[in-house]
Structure formats: C-alpha cells, structure tokens
Design a protein around this motif. Structure first.
Motif, PDB file in Angstrom:
ATOM      1  N   CYS A   1       4.649  -0.987  10.216  1.00 13.16           N
ATOM      2  CA  CYS A   1       3.528  -0.134   9.835  1.00 13.16           C
ATOM      3  C   CYS A   1       2.308  -0.526  10.666  1.00 13.16           C
ATOM      4  CB  CYS A   1       3.225  -0.292   8.351  1.00 13.16           C
ATOM      5  SG  CYS A   1       1.745   0.615   7.860  1.00 13.16           S
TER       6      CYS A   1
ATOM      7  N   CYS B   1      -2.392  -0.179   1.516  1.00 15.83           N
ATOM      8  CA  CYS B   1      -1.617   0.615   2.470  1.00 15.83           C
ATOM      9  C   CYS B   1      -0.585   1.421   1.702  1.00 15.83           C
ATOM     10  CB  CYS B   1      -0.938  -0.279   3.505  1.00 15.83           C
ATOM     11  SG  CYS B   1      -0.200   0.752   4.810  1.00 15.83           S
TER      12      CYS B   1
ATOM     13  N   ARG C   1      -7.312   1.932   4.366  1.00 19.20           N
ATOM     14  CA  ARG C   1      -6.565   1.234   5.402  1.00 19.20           C
ATOM     15  C   ARG C   1      -7.085   1.716   6.756  1.00 19.20           C
ATOM     16  NH1 ARG C   1      -0.430   3.730   5.674  1.00 19.20           N
ATOM     17  NH2 ARG C   1      -1.011   5.884   6.092  1.00 19.20           N
TER      18      ARG C   1
ATOM     19  N   CYS D   1       2.071   2.864   2.875  1.00 19.66           N
ATOM     20  CA  CYS D   1       3.393   3.006   3.488  1.00 19.66           C
ATOM     21  C   CYS D   1       4.481   2.583   2.502  1.00 19.66           C
ATOM     22  CB  CYS D   1       3.489   2.174   4.776  1.00 19.66           C
ATOM     23  SG  CYS D   1       3.502   0.386   4.550  1.00 19.66           S
TER      24      CYS D   1
ATOM     25  N   CYS E   1      -0.594  -1.975   8.028  1.00 20.45           N
ATOM     26  CA  CYS E   1      -0.498  -3.242   7.299  1.00 20.45           C
ATOM     27  C   CYS E   1       0.494  -4.220   7.919  1.00 20.45           C
ATOM     28  CB  CYS E   1      -0.132  -2.980   5.836  1.00 20.45           C
ATOM     29  SG  CYS E   1       1.566  -2.431   5.607  1.00 20.45           S
TER      30      CYS E   1
HETATM   31 ZN    ZN Z   1       1.576  -0.125   5.657  1.00 24.44          ZN
END
Ligand code: ZN
Length: 320
Positions: free
Chosen positions: A285, A252, A95, A254, A288
C-alpha cells in the motif's frame, strides 16, 4: 509562551466563528497524524513540507464543507514529484502519500513550483466522494492548473474561482509538526448575508481585520505554538465563539479485499503471468506500507469467486 511539540497526543481541529458571523475559522494541529505518515515514508525535506501543508489543508477543508463524505486532494506534477495525494474521510481520518520520479533529485530549496509545476503542467485536483451516493452517482471532481507557489495560495485561488469563497490559509509543516489556520468569509448571496446581521460593508471590514490578524502569524510561530495559545494570541481583541474540538487521526482504508478487487480488474492473464514468473503477486500500500501477497492458490480463489468487483478504486488512486 511557545509549546514544544509533543511526541504523542491527540490531534485537534478547533472551529470558531466571529461573533457577528461574518467570518468563520479553523485552527488545526495535525502533528500526530503527520508523524504517522512520515513513519512510513522518507521524503526529501521540501516534499515533506508540501505534503504536510496539504495534509493540514485537506482536514481544514473537509471539516469546513457542508458535505458528508471523503475529500481527496491531489497534485499531479510535471517535475521531480509525480503525485501528492491526501485523503480525508467524513470522520477526519487521513492518509497521505507522495510519488517521486525514479532517480529524481530534489534540491533542498525546491518549491511547489520546481517540485510539481516545472513546465507549467501541474494540476490541482479535488475530489468529493459522498458517503451516501445514489447508484451510478459519480464523485464530484474539480481540476485546475497549479496556480500559486505554495499549497495555501493554490487552495485560496481554487476556493475563490471554483467555489466563490474568500478563503485564507496559513500552513506550516516540518519533520514533527503540521499545523494550519483557515479563515473564510461567510458568503453573501445577492447582497443578502447567509448568517450575519451585518451589512455587507461591515462584514467585509470584519473579514479584512481577520485576515490582517491572520497575516501576523509567521511560519515559525505556527510551528512552535500550540493552537490553544494561537487562537488567543491572534484573536484576543475579537469576540469569537469556539465549537467543540474535533480530533483528526491517521487511518489507512486499504484492505486485502480492495487489493484483490484491483487484481481482478488487472485480469487473470496478467496476474497469472506475474505469479508464473515470480511465484507471487506482491502489493504494498502506497499510503501505509501494508504488504499484501497473492500466491497461486490465492489467485485461483480470487478468480474462482463469482463475486462482482464491488469496491472500485477511484481514478487517480489506483497506485497499489
Ligand atoms: Zn494502506
């Protein structure tokens, strides 16, 4: 011979080694991952170029290190760009994001230096975060001045000075494509080769020849040509061994839990004051674009739980 970049498809990282084991290399086409990054962000063209180079380079370095964990590559800037970040985990999932100074203008001909090192205070940071950390173990972090006017040069200088590894990189990125070539001289320790039967002198000759061949690769050719074609075009006179291809991809890491932990670290008072004012705490985020919202009820649950803050966001990553 040139291949039009495809709009779909799998990314590929192809490792190879010169048959006399004096030089190892990698070619990468990370275009699909790169387009996933760009789908979520609209950056000025020069920023795209630098971040695209970093994305390819992070995967190349990650696949090349004898290290099981994540690599985080950052450039902290003092110009119109504050920060570039690329993360690549042990499975080559990547990412990337860029943070620009609010209201900054980026000229079309901006370079790495004018974007990030306008006053000579730019910093290149590599963090290696092992997967199997022993309790209390800190990630390894290398921080150096931004030495070079493109990503390839900055990393080459870092690898030579900090890791004592002769490394050459060729990187190219635009709106659709991100590709790269890495060559590295296999190290000699105290005059002894790690893997090659060659004398140091002959190994050096192989290295010089490999770099010369790599240097024939122009940016346009790298943008327009698939890596399967490039590997043959560049090294057809050499005996090289290729390994099974690897497949980097966008991902990602997150989660709502991580965002919750970050809010806990901010503290109840801070979070409650935002909710009192705005009705909720909203977090997007940076990588993303995923939206996370916490209202009064969510917040009460968050702070009622006595679970400890388990997943700390590493330094430099707390950008949510
Ligand atoms: Zn993310």
């Amino acid at each position: 011979m040139s291949i039009t970049p495809t709009t779909t498809g799998q990314d590929t990282l192809q490792k190879f080694i010169f048959d006399n084991a004096a030089v190892r290399g990698e070619l990468i086409d990370i275009s699909a991952t790169w387009r996933e990054v760009l789908k979520r962000h609209d950056y000025p063209a020069p920023v795209k170029k630098v971040l695209g180079h970093m994305t390819a380079a992070a995967a190349l370095l990650s696949a090349n290190l004898k290290f099981n964990g994540s690599i985080v590559m950052q450039i902290h800037g003092d110009g119109p760009v504050n920060l570039l970040v690329v993360e690549c985990d042990a499975e080559l999932r990547l990412r990337a994001t860029a943070k620009l100074v609010t209201g900054a203008t980026v000229p079309d001909d901006a370079t790495l230096t004018t974007l990030l090192n306008a006053q000579g205070k730019g910093r290149f940071v590599i963090t290696l975060d092992p997967l199997d950390k022993v309790p209390g173990q800190q990630p390894y972090q290398g921080i150096v001045p931004l030495d070079g006017d493109d990503v390839a040069t900055v990393i080459e200088n870092y690898m030579l000075r900090s890791e004592q590894l002769d490394t050459k990189l060729w990187l190219a990125a635009d709106d659709h494509v991100s590709r790269g070539l890495l060559l590295q001289k296999l190290p000699y320790h105290g005059g002894k080769a790690e893997a090659t039967p060659l004398s140091e002198e002959d190994a050096l000759e192989t290295w010089n020849r490999a770099v010369m061949l790599g240097s024939t690769l122009k940016e346009k050719e790298l943008l327009e040509t698939g890596i399967d074609v490039l590997i043959q075009r560049l090294f057809w006179e050499e005996t090289i061994r290729v390994f099974d291809p690897l497949h980097p991809q966008f991902h990602c890491s997150c989660t709502r839990e991580k965002v919750g932990n970050m809010l806990k670290m901010l503290g109840r008072e801070e979070v409650e004051s935002v909710i009192a004012e705005l009705g909720q705490v909203a977090v997007n985020c940076d990588f993303c674009g995923q939206h996370y919202a916490y209202d009064k009820v969510d917040c009460a649950q968050l702070f009622a739980s006595d679970a400890p803050v388990e997943t700390l966001i590493p330094a430099g990553e707390a950008k949510h």
